[in-house]
Write a protein that holds these residues in place. Structure first.
Motif, short mmCIF file in Angstrom:
data_model
loop_
_atom_site.label_atom_id
_atom_site.label_comp_id
_atom_site.label_asym_id
_atom_site.label_seq_id
_atom_site.Cartn_x
_atom_site.Cartn_y
_atom_site.Cartn_z
N PRO A 155 34.09 36.05 44.81
CA PRO A 155 34.68 34.85 45.42
C PRO A 155 35.74 34.18 44.55
CG PRO A 155 32.46 34.40 44.62
CD PRO A 155 32.67 35.88 44.51
N ASP A 156 35.59 34.27 43.23
CA ASP A 156 36.59 33.69 42.33
C ASP A 156 36.53 34.42 40.99
OD1 ASP A 156 34.63 32.19 40.50
OD2 ASP A 156 34.18 31.31 42.46
N SER A 157 37.50 34.16 40.13
CA SER A 157 37.61 34.88 38.86
C SER A 157 36.48 34.56 37.89
CB SER A 157 38.96 34.56 38.20
OG SER A 157 39.08 33.15 37.98
N LYS A 158 35.80 33.43 38.09
CA LYS A 158 34.72 33.03 37.19
C LYS A 158 33.37 33.64 37.59
CE LYS A 158 36.88 28.60 35.98
NZ LYS A 158 36.71 27.12 35.96
N SER A 159 33.30 34.18 38.80
CA SER A 159 32.04 34.74 39.30
C SER A 159 31.99 36.24 39.06
CB SER A 159 31.89 34.46 40.79
OG SER A 159 31.93 33.07 41.06
N GLN A 160 30.77 36.75 38.88
CA GLN A 160 30.60 38.19 38.71
C GLN A 160 30.74 38.90 40.06
OE1 GLN A 160 26.78 39.37 37.17
NE2 GLN A 160 27.38 41.51 36.86
N ALA A 161 31.43 40.01 40.05
CA ALA A 161 31.60 40.78 41.28
C ALA A 161 30.26 41.38 41.70
CB ALA A 161 32.63 41.88 41.08
N ARG A 162 30.04 41.43 43.00
CA ARG A 162 28.80 41.99 43.54
C ARG A 162 29.12 43.14 44.49
NH1 ARG A 162 25.34 37.00 45.75
NH2 ARG A 162 27.40 36.21 46.32
N LEU A 163 28.22 44.11 44.53
CA LEU A 163 28.44 45.26 45.41
C LEU A 163 28.29 44.84 46.87
CD1 LEU A 163 28.85 48.33 45.74
CD2 LEU A 163 26.36 48.56 45.74
N LEU A 164 29.32 45.12 47.66
CA LEU A 164 29.32 44.74 49.07
C LEU A 164 29.08 45.94 49.98
CD1 LEU A 164 29.68 42.34 50.99
CD2 LEU A 164 32.12 42.84 51.05
N ASP A 165 29.63 47.08 49.62
CA ASP A 165 29.48 48.28 50.46
C ASP A 165 29.49 49.52 49.58
OD1 ASP A 165 29.27 49.63 52.99
OD2 ASP A 165 31.37 50.23 52.75
N GLY A 166 28.43 50.35 49.68
CA GLY A 166 28.40 51.58 48.90
C GLY A 166 27.07 51.87 48.23
N CYS B 21 38.75 58.32 40.80
CA CYS B 21 39.75 57.33 40.45
C CYS B 21 40.24 56.56 41.69
CB CYS B 21 40.94 58.01 39.77
SG CYS B 21 40.51 58.87 38.25
N ASP B 22 40.55 55.31 41.47
CA ASP B 22 41.07 54.45 42.55
C ASP B 22 40.15 54.45 43.78
OD1 ASP B 22 43.32 53.83 41.00
OD2 ASP B 22 44.34 55.65 41.70
N LYS B 23 38.86 54.43 43.54
CA LYS B 23 37.91 54.43 44.65
C LYS B 23 37.02 53.18 44.65
CE LYS B 23 38.90 58.13 46.92
NZ LYS B 23 39.32 58.05 48.34
N VAL B 24 37.44 52.15 43.92
CA VAL B 24 36.71 50.87 43.92
C VAL B 24 37.69 49.76 44.24
CG1 VAL B 24 35.29 49.26 42.60
CG2 VAL B 24 35.07 51.72 42.18
N ILE B 25 37.39 48.99 45.28
CA ILE B 25 38.25 47.86 45.64
C ILE B 25 37.45 46.57 45.52
CG2 ILE B 25 39.70 49.22 47.18
CD1 ILE B 25 38.19 48.10 49.53
N VAL B 26 38.16 45.49 45.21
CA VAL B 26 37.52 44.18 45.04
C VAL B 26 38.11 43.22 46.07
CG1 VAL B 26 37.02 42.28 43.46
CG2 VAL B 26 37.23 44.62 42.58
N LEU B 27 37.23 42.60 46.88
CA LEU B 27 37.66 41.65 47.89
C LEU B 27 37.37 40.22 47.40
CD1 LEU B 27 36.25 43.42 51.08
CD2 LEU B 27 38.56 43.58 50.12
N GLY B 28 38.14 39.26 47.92
CA GLY B 28 37.99 37.87 47.52
C GLY B 28 37.32 37.02 48.59
N LYS B 29 37.34 35.71 48.37
CA LYS B 29 36.63 34.78 49.25
C LYS B 29 37.26 34.67 50.64
CE LYS B 29 39.15 30.70 47.59
NZ LYS B 29 39.00 29.33 46.99
N SER B 30 38.49 35.17 50.79
CA SER B 30 39.12 35.12 52.11
C SER B 30 38.47 36.09 53.09
CB SER B 30 40.61 35.45 51.99
OG SER B 30 40.80 36.76 51.47
#
Length: 296
Positions: A57-68, A99-108
């Motif tokens: 959701p923001d740069s201060k939060s840890q990324a969480r697995l959403l799909d996979g 390679c290039d198989k991980v994407i990061v989505l934001g709060k939008s």
């Protein structure tokens, strides 16, 4: 339970120990160990066709697995090595790298809508599994409207409403006064009807009373005709029998709150020209008025 145990990979060294899972990723049922093993073998042979998706959701939060979840578990089973997820790539030991198989989505991005959109077409869900998916989504996002959830899971708003009502009845989800529509606006949970409650006018009440009075009069006339035929066929004895029956009926009904029984008995006797003596209950003022109108 983690499927890493199927190949001896410890939970502490698995990707699960370093990468938290978003609740939305748990919406769909998990694959069996055999299915995961087959999927892992296919990924090792043909590569990772669908990317691993993280949500931050923001740069201060840890990324969480959403799909996979299934893909990561399958790779660990197939390789026997823990998967390391480091955007934009993943690797498992010395034998697998994507390679290039991980994407990061934001709060939008709505995480629940994304997971369902990504999985609804590649999963063959039964009707019961789809209802379970709807229930999970309602529990996770109760503020969303039935229509919004229906559009997300490709179901009808009626089905979503039915599932929600069942959950509210069981106490699995609380009733909300408002819900959020697809544009983020707060809307009443239960829409009030724009139609005004119809009030009965004095004229309609009068017409209803007149119709009821005419119906009573018709019933009385039909019964009088039937009794008259019996008296004509059987003579004085039938007349006395009818008179006694009506007197007893009037006496019994006089103890209730209704005057119609006594009125009916007197009207029948009058129309048959049979005298009503003191054994009959005295009619009320209202009864006398009805009788005068009926015999006029």
């Amino acid at each position: 339970m983690s499927s890493n145990r199927a190949n001896g990979t410890s939970a502490s060294s698995s990707w699960r120990s370093t990468l938290p899972i978003h609740p939305a990723a748990e919406l769909f049922p998990r694959m069996s160990p055999d299915e995961l093993r087959a999927l892992g073998e296919d990924i090792i042979k043909n590569g990772l066709t669908s990317p691993i998706v993280l949500w931050q959701p923001d740069s201060k939060s840890q990324a969480r697995l959403l799909d996979g979840i299934s893909r990561l578990d399958a790779i660990e089973i197939a390789t026997g090595s823990p998967v390391i997820v480091g955007a934009p790539s993943i690797m498992a030991g010395q034998h697998f790298i994507a390679c290039d198989k991980v994407i990061v989505l934001g709060k939008s991005v709505d995480p629940y809508a994304y997971v369902i959109s990504a999985n609804i077409h590649r999963r063959h869900l039964t009707a019961e599994q789809k209802r379970e998916l709807i229930a999970k989504l309602i529990k996770a996002t109760p503020e969303k409207s039935d229509r919004q959830i229906a559009e997300t899971v490709k179901a009808s708003p009626t089905t979503v409403g039915t599932v929600r009502a069942e959950m509210e009845a069981k106490g699995d989800v609380s009733k909300l006064d408002t819900r959020r529509d697809s544009k983020g606006r707060e809307q009443p949970a239960a829409r009030t009807s724009s139609r005004k409650k119809k009030t009965t006018t004095k004229r309609e009440i009068k017409e209803l009373k007149e119709a009821t009075s005419k119906q009573k009069q018709k019933v009385t006339n039909d019964i009088v005709c039937l009794i008259a035929e019996l008296i004509n066929a059987h003579g004085k004895g039938m007349e006395m029998f009818v008179r006694q029956c009506l007197i007893e009926y009037a006496q019994e009904i006089a103890h209730t709150q209704s005057n119609w029984g006594t009125e009916f008995a007197r009207l029948v006797l009058t129309k048959l020209n049979i005298a009503a003596d003191d054994e009959m209950p005295k009619p009320s003022t209202e009864m006398l008025g009805i009788r005068r109108r009926a015999t006029s």
